[in-house]
Design a protein around this motif. Sequence first.
Motif, short mmCIF file in Angstrom:
data_model
loop_
_atom_site.label_atom_id
_atom_site.label_comp_id
_atom_site.label_asym_id
_atom_site.label_seq_id
_atom_site.Cartn_x
_atom_site.Cartn_y
_atom_site.Cartn_z
N HIS A 368 52.31 35.54 127.68
CA HIS A 368 52.15 34.23 128.31
C HIS A 368 53.20 33.23 127.82
O HIS A 368 52.91 32.06 127.61
CB HIS A 368 50.75 33.67 128.07
N THR A 369 54.44 33.67 127.60
CA THR A 369 55.48 32.77 127.10
C THR A 369 56.37 32.25 128.23
O THR A 369 57.41 31.68 127.96
CB THR A 369 56.35 33.49 126.06
N GLY A 370 55.98 32.45 129.47
CA GLY A 370 56.78 31.95 130.58
C GLY A 370 56.89 30.44 130.57
O GLY A 370 57.96 29.87 130.79
N TRP A 371 55.77 29.76 130.27
CA TRP A 371 55.79 28.29 130.18
C TRP A 371 56.72 27.83 129.06
O TRP A 371 57.49 26.88 129.22
CB TRP A 371 54.38 27.77 129.92
N SER A 414 52.89 21.49 127.07
CA SER A 414 51.48 21.09 127.23
C SER A 414 50.75 22.06 128.15
O SER A 414 49.60 22.42 127.89
CB SER A 414 51.41 19.67 127.78
N GLY A 415 51.41 22.44 129.24
CA GLY A 415 50.80 23.43 130.14
C GLY A 415 50.55 24.75 129.43
O GLY A 415 49.50 25.38 129.62
N PHE A 416 51.51 25.15 128.61
CA PHE A 416 51.37 26.40 127.86
C PHE A 416 50.20 26.33 126.87
O PHE A 416 49.36 27.23 126.80
CB PHE A 416 52.67 26.69 127.12
N MET A 417 50.12 25.22 126.10
CA MET A 417 49.04 25.08 125.14
C MET A 417 47.70 24.91 125.83
O MET A 417 46.67 25.39 125.34
CB MET A 417 49.32 23.88 124.21
N LEU A 418 47.69 24.22 126.98
CA LEU A 418 46.45 24.07 127.72
C LEU A 418 45.96 25.42 128.23
O LEU A 418 44.75 25.72 128.20
CB LEU A 418 46.66 23.10 128.89
N LYS A 419 46.90 26.25 128.68
CA LYS A 419 46.53 27.59 129.14
C LYS A 419 45.97 28.41 127.98
O LYS A 419 44.96 29.12 128.13
CB LYS A 419 47.76 28.27 129.74
N ALA A 425 38.92 29.48 125.11
CA ALA A 425 37.56 29.09 125.49
C ALA A 425 36.88 30.21 126.27
O ALA A 425 35.69 30.49 126.07
CB ALA A 425 37.60 27.81 126.31
N ALA A 426 37.64 30.86 127.18
CA ALA A 426 37.08 31.97 127.95
C ALA A 426 36.73 33.14 127.03
O ALA A 426 35.68 33.79 127.20
CB ALA A 426 38.07 32.41 129.03
N GLN A 427 37.60 33.41 126.05
CA GLN A 427 37.31 34.49 125.10
C GLN A 427 36.08 34.18 124.26
O GLN A 427 35.24 35.06 124.01
CB GLN A 427 38.52 34.72 124.20
N ASN A 428 35.95 32.91 123.84
CA ASN A 428 34.76 32.52 123.07
C ASN A 428 33.49 32.68 123.90
O ASN A 428 32.46 33.12 123.39
CB ASN A 428 34.90 31.08 122.58
N LEU A 429 33.59 32.29 125.20
CA LEU A 429 32.44 32.45 126.07
C LEU A 429 32.09 33.92 126.25
O LEU A 429 30.91 34.31 126.22
CB LEU A 429 32.74 31.81 127.43
N GLN A 430 33.13 34.74 126.40
CA GLN A 430 32.89 36.18 126.55
C GLN A 430 32.27 36.76 125.27
O GLN A 430 31.35 37.58 125.34
CB GLN A 430 34.20 36.89 126.88
N LEU A 431 32.79 36.33 124.12
CA LEU A 431 32.22 36.81 122.86
C LEU A 431 30.77 36.35 122.69
O LEU A 431 29.93 37.10 122.19
CB LEU A 431 33.06 36.30 121.69
N THR A 432 30.50 35.11 123.13
CA THR A 432 29.13 34.60 123.03
C THR A 432 28.18 35.42 123.89
O THR A 432 27.08 35.78 123.47
CB THR A 432 29.09 33.13 123.45
#
Length: 671
Positions: A368-371, A414-419, A425-432
């Motif tokens: 994900h280093t395109g940004w 900022s777009g890269f860090m937001l992504k 957050a999605a990984q944390n939700l999946q782990l939860t």
Amino acid sequence: MNSKKQAKNKNNTVKTQLLCILLFLLALAGFHLLTVIDNKYSKDYYEIRDGVLLADAQALNHDKLLYLTEGWEIYPDRLLSPQDFLSSSVSESGLTTRIGEYMNFAGFHQGHSPYGTATYRLRFASSRQLDGLVLYLPEIFSACRVYINGTEAVSQGSLHPYSPMVRDLILSVPDGTAADIIIQTANYSHYYSGIIYPPVLGSAQAIHLQTSVRMVFYSLLCFFSLSIALLSAAVWLGSRKQPGRRVYFWLGILALTFSLHSFYPFFHTISLPFPRILYALEDGSSMLIILCALKIVFALSDSVKKEIAAPIELIALSMLLISVFLPLFLLSLFPYFIPYYGQIISWYKLAISLLLLLLSLKGTSGKHTGWLAAGTAMYSAGLLSSVLTLNRWEPAYTGWPDEYGTFFLILFFSGFMLKLHFMMAAQNLQLTEHLQDMVEERTKEVTLLLSERQKILSEFLHDLKSPIACISAYLQLVKENDIHVDEKTQEKIDMIEKNYEELSVQIRSIQDFNAGISPVSRREKFDLRQLAETYYLRNRQDVEVFGPLFLLSLPPFPCPMQGNPESIARAIENMVFNSMDFTPPEGKIVLSLSMENGNYLLSVSDTGCGIDEDTLPHIFERSFSTRKEEGGNGLGLFLVKTIAQEHQGNVSAESVPGEGCRITLTLPASE
């Protein structure tokens, strides 16, 4: 499988590299387009004849702006007044120049000192009357006095004794067909000297429109960057245990620095008597932006080794310190170094632009280093354009190439860090969710294990009761047949009977505890009112055989709840049995059910002897009993408390000694 994955990664890398090259070229093309449409040096629509600039009166009267880049005369090391120009010898001694051609006065001195004084003169004329014109003078370095048509219009700072001041000037031009502008300048503090940025001539409305558009542009840059800085600070403070936390720190510093850097046009609208500090902040902010960009790129790129990144970061830090301390303290002491200082800054920016371009192409193998690569390529193009267009491009309405590049750098970073933040957050939700599934699975396993243990223990107790029952039968047989035994044998029989009774009590205690184990997962929806009524009808006669009157009080409506009905029935039984032990035959026991604040109150009250204040707090403790001499094991009310907790409820007791006791089981009602 690995070969396919490597081929896919290589394909993604090639795509990202092509995207970086495309964005770099598009950025260069965009900056070139800006040099055409938003460049003071490309907006000339006049001619110069005999040293006089011939202005287009029709264009000026239609709110167009005239950028005064050509036709200037410069008189180095001389402060000439309008009276001095009445002499023909003075007028003929000047040099014709273009604004921006001389960045300082070093070219006029043998020792190449950039400091000194100079006088600039511009004459313009028109075939028509020019009314209501305004002259806009951006930031003259670093003190000046302006004359228009022989009259002093304004003085900024002090020429002698020298006192610098930073300010943009807006002056009214007298109505007429011609004007003579004379500007005396002096500089002994900055590496720029004299008039560097082209003055602007036009109507008040056109000048106001240009300055307003420019202020709006820089306001957007400033407040956008400030919002990113605050967002990065919030994420940085809230992610102390995350491994990539320092990236948010450097992104916040980058955005905050650019926000302050973008505020410099607003400083030039007021008179500031400390230009050295302001110029040091401007140069230092540019170098700090480069340092932050390198820090972020090195932190997120997998292809740059620490041994390579560390020296580059050290050089960037050194340039930051140089750009701050030299303008503040050293350039005034060593003015001959100023021309080399400017060249060092330009070559450094050029080297950084090429380095960042190389990193954007090489450092694209990470995920994900395109940004990241895109932002670095855009910033590299901005730095390169700012160096290549030096003295040939000054924006009229918007900003400089490196400012555009920094804006896109912050935007893409900022777009890269937001992504990345959303991915985490999605990984944390999946782990939860996965953890919740694991908890449910383990709960089922534990429940099954407890159920199996309960069955084994029940079978063991059942098998154990058979020999115990045989012992009891033989003892009873000995008593009923009145068998005569000697004294020693009778002592043995009494000892056996005593141990039998103790063993029976222990087995009964284990049975009671085993029966009270209710798996938490065995839950169903049932009517608590119906459960209480069924228990009452089945056990009324058994209770009243012992003497007390057994009564029932129920609400007129159903009482649905979620839980284990067998456990609740067991709790009712234990509460009723506890009351039976302490209620005389002439007393009464009442089983009641009511509802209060969304909870069911299931109570058993009696008119027995009651419980004293010292004993009352301990009745729900395990193995606590006031009848241990009579075989009490102290598990009955403890199991009631356990069942209440399993159903997210509680149990309480209230008593008046000599009058009776009430035990209340509070259970949550179903919605």
